[in-house]
Design a protein around this motif. Structure first.
Motif, short mmCIF file in Angstrom:
data_model
loop_
_atom_site.label_atom_id
_atom_site.label_comp_id
_atom_site.label_asym_id
_atom_site.label_seq_id
_atom_site.Cartn_x
_atom_site.Cartn_y
_atom_site.Cartn_z
N ILE A 1 28.04 31.75 43.40
CA ILE A 1 28.64 32.78 42.55
C ILE A 1 27.55 33.53 41.80
N THR A 2 27.62 34.87 41.83
CA THR A 2 26.66 35.69 41.09
C THR A 2 27.22 36.15 39.75
N GLU A 3 28.55 36.27 39.66
CA GLU A 3 29.14 36.82 38.45
C GLU A 3 30.61 36.43 38.33
N TYR A 4 31.00 36.07 37.12
CA TYR A 4 32.41 35.82 36.79
C TYR A 4 33.01 37.12 36.27
N LEU A 5 34.12 37.55 36.85
CA LEU A 5 34.78 38.79 36.42
C LEU A 5 35.71 38.44 35.26
N GLN A 6 35.17 38.51 34.05
CA GLN A 6 35.91 38.01 32.89
C GLN A 6 37.19 38.80 32.64
N GLU A 7 37.22 40.06 33.11
CA GLU A 7 38.45 40.85 32.93
C GLU A 7 39.61 40.26 33.73
N SER A 8 39.31 39.33 34.62
CA SER A 8 40.38 38.68 35.39
C SER A 8 41.34 37.93 34.47
N GLU A 9 40.84 37.45 33.34
CA GLU A 9 41.72 36.76 32.39
C GLU A 9 42.70 37.74 31.75
N THR A 10 42.23 38.97 31.52
CA THR A 10 43.12 40.01 31.00
C THR A 10 44.16 40.38 32.05
N VAL B 1 47.41 35.16 42.86
CA VAL B 1 46.45 34.44 43.70
C VAL B 1 45.02 34.84 43.30
N PRO B 2 44.18 33.88 42.86
CA PRO B 2 42.79 34.20 42.55
C PRO B 2 42.02 34.43 43.85
N VAL B 3 41.24 35.51 43.92
CA VAL B 3 40.47 35.82 45.13
C VAL B 3 39.01 36.07 44.76
N SER B 4 38.12 35.77 45.69
CA SER B 4 36.68 35.98 45.49
C SER B 4 36.23 37.16 46.33
N PRO C 1 41.07 39.22 41.45
CA PRO C 1 39.64 39.01 41.77
C PRO C 1 38.95 38.36 40.57
N PHE C 2 38.30 37.21 40.77
CA PHE C 2 37.75 36.50 39.61
C PHE C 2 36.25 36.20 39.69
N VAL C 3 35.64 36.30 40.86
CA VAL C 3 34.19 36.11 40.96
C VAL C 3 33.62 37.00 42.05
N LYS C 4 32.32 37.31 41.93
CA LYS C 4 31.57 37.94 43.01
C LYS C 4 30.58 36.91 43.54
N GLY D 1 36.58 26.26 46.32
CA GLY D 1 36.54 26.97 45.05
C GLY D 1 37.25 28.31 45.07
N SER D 2 37.70 28.74 46.24
CA SER D 2 38.48 29.97 46.37
C SER D 2 39.46 29.76 47.51
N ILE D 3 40.69 30.20 47.33
CA ILE D 3 41.69 30.03 48.37
C ILE D 3 41.70 31.21 49.33
N LEU D 4 41.11 32.34 48.89
CA LEU D 4 41.04 33.54 49.73
C LEU D 4 39.84 34.36 49.31
N GLY D 5 38.95 34.63 50.26
CA GLY D 5 37.75 35.40 49.96
C GLY D 5 37.63 36.59 50.88
N PHE D 6 36.79 37.56 50.47
CA PHE D 6 36.61 38.78 51.27
C PHE D 6 35.14 39.07 51.47
N GLY D 7 34.80 39.36 52.74
CA GLY D 7 33.43 39.69 53.08
C GLY D 7 33.38 40.85 54.05
N THR D 8 32.20 41.11 54.56
CA THR D 8 32.00 42.18 55.53
C THR D 8 31.28 41.62 56.75
N ASP D 9 31.30 42.39 57.83
CA ASP D 9 30.74 41.90 59.09
C ASP D 9 30.23 43.07 59.93
N VAL D 10 28.89 43.09 60.16
CA VAL D 10 28.32 44.10 61.04
C VAL D 10 27.57 43.46 62.20
#
Length: 552
Positions: free
Chosen positions: A105-114, A131-134, A175-178, A223-232
């Protein structure tokens, strides 16, 4: 003795340049230290948030919440039998543990609590409500950096969410972390100078894959039930295979890439895609149902307005399946070959038809389409990204090639050809192209796609069963085995949807056989060693059969 004035001036200018360079480097290191401090503060914020929740809700069983698969969890959230804050803080706590172990994890998105508090007041509940997502580093989130591992991208918060994140929020996801990536994204390891190395949650001496390596580690560790990435070129599929989870690489325009930063701006030969990662295929299907909605289509008009096709995904008709064990370019490891053979038998026993499919000219695809397509300008755009950065050695050979002039690449390619044919081809493919040559390349790629599809139709295939690189490589090894992307990059050139499903574990016998691995070329690399719904339907079949075999 008198010193000539020009000598004094040159000496002074040299000292001034050294001083300016020293000050600039000190400024860059200061930015790195600040970023690492923010990362540490993020983990502290996560710890404090979880601690507060546990003090206020001591009876909540976080373990039981974390054990729920996404479809069941989503159903409980939507019918109100499970409060969203219970789910959110359960995953924040688990994510904190995995981040401490793997540095994902690089960053916690604290606004996720809001957002969590607002979600409780929402009238309309989306398919991913609560659903919390990364989110991978390169996918824009408003107010947060998208660094791609570059110092120059620090302290440049994005003005708005990517379309993907906007749609996730509208569907109720939080979205709660990057998560971490390799510098430049052009790697299937996961390390950069800012945040360091990410480790595999299953075995810390192994790489989690990349470039969506932080996502793979976090989802793979629970630590995440659903995450999103990219693929090239495999950036979703490598982490999925290495970390034992599922991933879907859709066709390039099925999900919006607006607000997603690519590794090389403007290149179209190797098609990039955004996609989900999860522990099981049903979770991926639920995710696609949620994302393929009117919000996605209206926010990005380049996305075709095609909702999720339930009929295709839920069909039980027997499939006509092509398969191959090797691409005849990168020799499969014993575990890779065994996985395909075992799955072939299980699929045949289940009533499906398996048809051999022979790949040809994969070396031409890798060198002349993939490498030449990605670096058609000789690597100039790639080099530009590293201007002013502190550390470039992690890219090794690729960085050196991008810096070399065309004439040197040509000469070295000619010299290396009899002894190191693959290295010779890489040198040749990294030369800068004229506009006419780029157009000819694009035309050749189009013709190749038509020929591949014609072969597919001739065999009357529905889907393809093919190997994925494995087992997970040791830390640092992906950089030494760049040619192993042959198993993944083919489908970026074709722009086919592809997925990864874990079907078996590496055995002691596999490891023993690997000791005698020689490869097809015996060079230093060998020595180191159609539709999304239909793709998901086949992935579900593979997953079900492999689970039944393990349970028997």
């Amino acid at each position: 003795m008198r010193v000539p004035l020009p000598a004094l001036l040159c000496g002074s200018a040299g000292l001034l340049l050294l001083l300016l360079r020293w000050r600039r480097r000190r400024g860059l290191w200061k930015k790195v230290r600040q970023a690492r401090q923010r990362q540490e503060r993020s983990l502290v914020q996560m710890q404090m948030a979880v601690q507060r929740f546990r003090e206020q809700h001591p009876s909540v069983s976080m373990v039981s919440i974390l054990s729920l698969p996404l479809p069941e969890l989503s159903k409980k959230l939507r019918d109100g039998s499970l409060p969203p804050e219970h789910v959110f803080y359960s995953y924040v706590g688990k994510a904190l543990q995995i981040a401490t172990e793997t540095n994902c994890i690089t960053e916690y998105l604290q606004e996720s609590e809001t957002q969590l508090r607002k979600a409780k007041l929402a009238g309309k509940l989306g398919l991913l409500y609560g659903v919390p997502v990364s989110i991978k580093d390169s996918i824009n989130c408003q107010g947060h950096d998208s660094t791609l591992g570059f110092i120059k991208n620090l302290n440049k918060p994005m003005a708005e969410d990517s379309v993907l994140v906007q749609v996730l929020r509208r569907q109720g996801a939080i979205p709660f972390v990057k998560t971490n990536v390799p510098q430049s994204l052009i790697s299937y390891d996961c390390k950069n100078l800012i945040f360091g190395q990410t480790f595999n949650p299953l075995l810390y001496t192994r790489s989690p894959g990349g470039s969506s390596g932080g996502e793979g580690a976090l989802v793979g560790g629970g630590g995440s039930i659903l995450g999103f990435g990219t693929d090239v070129g495999g950036s979703l599929r490598f982490p999925a295979a290495f970390c034992g989870i599922c991933a879907l690489k859709p066709t390039g325009n099925r999900l919006s890439k607006k607000g997603v930063i690519p590794s090389v701006l403007g290149q179209k030969a190797v098609v990039a895609a955004v996609g989900p990662m999860a522990k099981d295929v049903e979770s991926l299907a639920l995710c696609m149902r949620a994302l393929l909605c009117e919000d996605m289509f209206s926010l990005d008009s380049t996305v075709p307005p095609l909702p999720f096709n339930e009929e295709v995904y839920c069909s039980t008709q027997p499939l006509h399946i092509g398969y191959y064990e090797t691409d005849f370019f990168t020799m499969p490891s014993p575990a890779m070959r065994r996985a395909v053979r075992e799955m072939k038998k299980l699929l045949e026993d289940a009533g499906h038809t398996l048809v051999p499919f022979e790949l040809t000219n994969v070396d031409h695809v890798v060198f002349d389409f993939c490498i030449r397509g990605m670096f058609a300008d000789g690597g100039a755009s790639f080099l530009k990204k590293f201007k002013g950065e502190l550390e470039k050695s992690s890219m090794g050979l690729l960085f050196w090639l991008a810096k070399s002039p065309n004439w040197l690449k040509t000469v070295l390619s000619w010299i290396a050809k009899p002894f190191m044919p693959r290295f010779s081809s890489i040198l040749r493919s990294m030369r800068a192209n004229t506009v006419d040559e780029v157009w000819s390349l694009q035309h050749e790629i189009e013709e190749f796609c038509h020929q591949f599809i014609a072969q597919w139709k001739k065999l009357n295939l529905d889907v393809m069963l093919c190997p994925m690189l494995g087992p997970a490589l040791g830390i640092g090894y992906p950089g030494k085995l760049s040619v192993a992307v042959s198993y993944t990059m083919l489908y970026n050139i074709l722009d086919f949807p592809t997925g990864v499903v874990p079907v078996t574990l590496v055995t002691d016998e596999d490891e023993d056989e690997l000791k005698g691995y020689q490869g097809y070329f015996r060079d230093w690399w060998d020595r180191t060693l159609a539709k999304e719904e239909l793709c998901l339907r086949f992935m579900k079949e593979v997953e079900t059969l492999s689970q039944e075999k393990r349970a028997a």
